[in-house]
Write an enzyme that holds these catalytic residues in place. Structure first.
Site, PDB file in Angstrom:
ATOM      1  N   ASN A 294      16.125   2.247   2.338  1.00  0.00           N
ATOM      2  CA  ASN A 294      15.644   3.882   2.244  1.00  0.00           C
ATOM      3  C   ASN A 294      16.529   4.702   1.539  1.00  0.00           C
ATOM      4  OD1 ASN A 294      16.651   3.684   4.833  1.00  0.00           O
ATOM      5  ND2 ASN A 294      15.450   5.434   5.322  1.00  0.00           N
TER       6      ASN A 294
ATOM      7  N   CYS B 194      11.138   4.748   0.368  1.00  0.00           N
ATOM      8  CA  CYS B 194      11.035   3.805   1.445  1.00  0.00           C
ATOM      9  C   CYS B 194      11.788   2.379   0.882  1.00  0.00           C
ATOM     10  CB  CYS B 194       9.716   3.370   1.837  1.00  0.00           C
ATOM     11  SG  CYS B 194       8.816   4.616   2.331  1.00  0.00           S
TER      12      CYS B 194
ATOM     13  N   GLU C 243      11.126  -0.701   1.535  1.00  0.00           N
ATOM     14  CA  GLU C 243      10.152  -1.715   0.886  1.00  0.00           C
ATOM     15  C   GLU C 243      10.024  -1.421  -0.562  1.00  0.00           C
ATOM     16  OE1 GLU C 243       8.698  -0.703   5.129  1.00  0.00           O
ATOM     17  OE2 GLU C 243       9.660   0.314   3.453  1.00  0.00           O
TER      18      GLU C 243
ATOM     19  N   CYS D 193       3.844   2.104   1.027  1.00  0.00           N
ATOM     20  CA  CYS D 193       4.358   0.772   0.938  1.00  0.00           C
ATOM     21  C   CYS D 193       3.500  -0.623   0.891  1.00  0.00           C
ATOM     22  CB  CYS D 193       5.680   0.579   1.918  1.00  0.00           C
ATOM     23  SG  CYS D 193       7.096   1.628   1.644  1.00  0.00           S
TER      24      CYS D 193
END
Length: 160
Positions: free
Chosen positions: A61, A72, A74, A114
C-alpha cells in the site's frame, strides 16, 4: 419475490498446515511489507502474486497526505504486474497486514475496490485467482476472487 443464498467456500489453515505453494507466496508478501508507505494509518499491507509462468511479483500500500490519493497493495501489485505481463494470468494473490509491530492475528480482507479489480483480472484471464489472506493465527484461502465478491460486475455487465 424470490430469496436465495450466496455462499463462498473458504479453507482456514494454521501456520504449520500451509501447503508449500501457499507458504511461498505468503512469505514473499511478508518479506515485502517493509516497503509499505503508510505513515498516516501505520497499517502496512503487502501483496504477492503468482503469474501463470510462476513469476512472483510484490507490491504494498502507498498512502498520501492528500487522501484518497493513495493506493492499496492489491491494486498496486495487480496493475504493476499487468503493465509488465499483460498476457499472463494471475493464478494467486497473498495479502498480509502489519500493524503495531506485528502481523495481524486474523487475516485482513481486501476493500471493495480491490475485490472488483481482482475479479476483473480473473475474468479477463478466464480462470480463477486463488486469494490467500494471511493472519498470524490462521490463514484463509479462497479458490477464486469471485468468492469475495458475489454477483460480480464484469465487462459484459456494461451491455445489459
Amino acid at each position: 419475490m424470490k430469496t436465495f443464498t450466496i455462499q463462498s467456500q473458504v479453507t482456514a489453515y494454521n501456520q504449520n498446515e500451509l501447503p508449500a505453494d501457499i507458504r511461498e507466496l505468503v512469505e514473499a508478501a511478508k518479506e515485502n511489507v517493509s516497503h509499505s508507505y503508510s505513515p498516516y494509518s501505520h497499517f502496512a499491507v503487502s501483496a504477492a502474486i503468482r503469474l501463470a509462468d510462476g513469476t512472483i511479483m510484490r507490491g504494498t500500500n502507498q498512502e498520501n497526505c492528500a487522501y484518497p490519493s493513495g493506493l492499496c497493495a492489491e491494486r498496486t501489485t495487480l496493475f504493476y504486474a499487468h503493465s509488465l505481463h499483460p498476457d499472463l494470468a494471475v493464478t494467486a494473490i497473498a495479502i498480509c497486514c502489519f500493524s503495531d509491530g506485528h502481523f495481524t492475528p486474523q487475516p485482513g480482507s481486501p476493500c471493495g475496490a480491490c475485490r472488483q479489480v481482482m475479479t476483473e483480472f480473473e475474468h479477463i484471464a478466464g480462470q480463477p485467482m486463488q486469494v490467500i489472506l494471511y493472519g498470524e493465527e490462521e490463514t484463509y484461502v479462497f479458490r477464486s476472487a469471485a468468492d469475495l465478491l458475489p454477483l460480480t460486475f464484469v465487462p459484459e455487465s456494461l451491455h445489459c
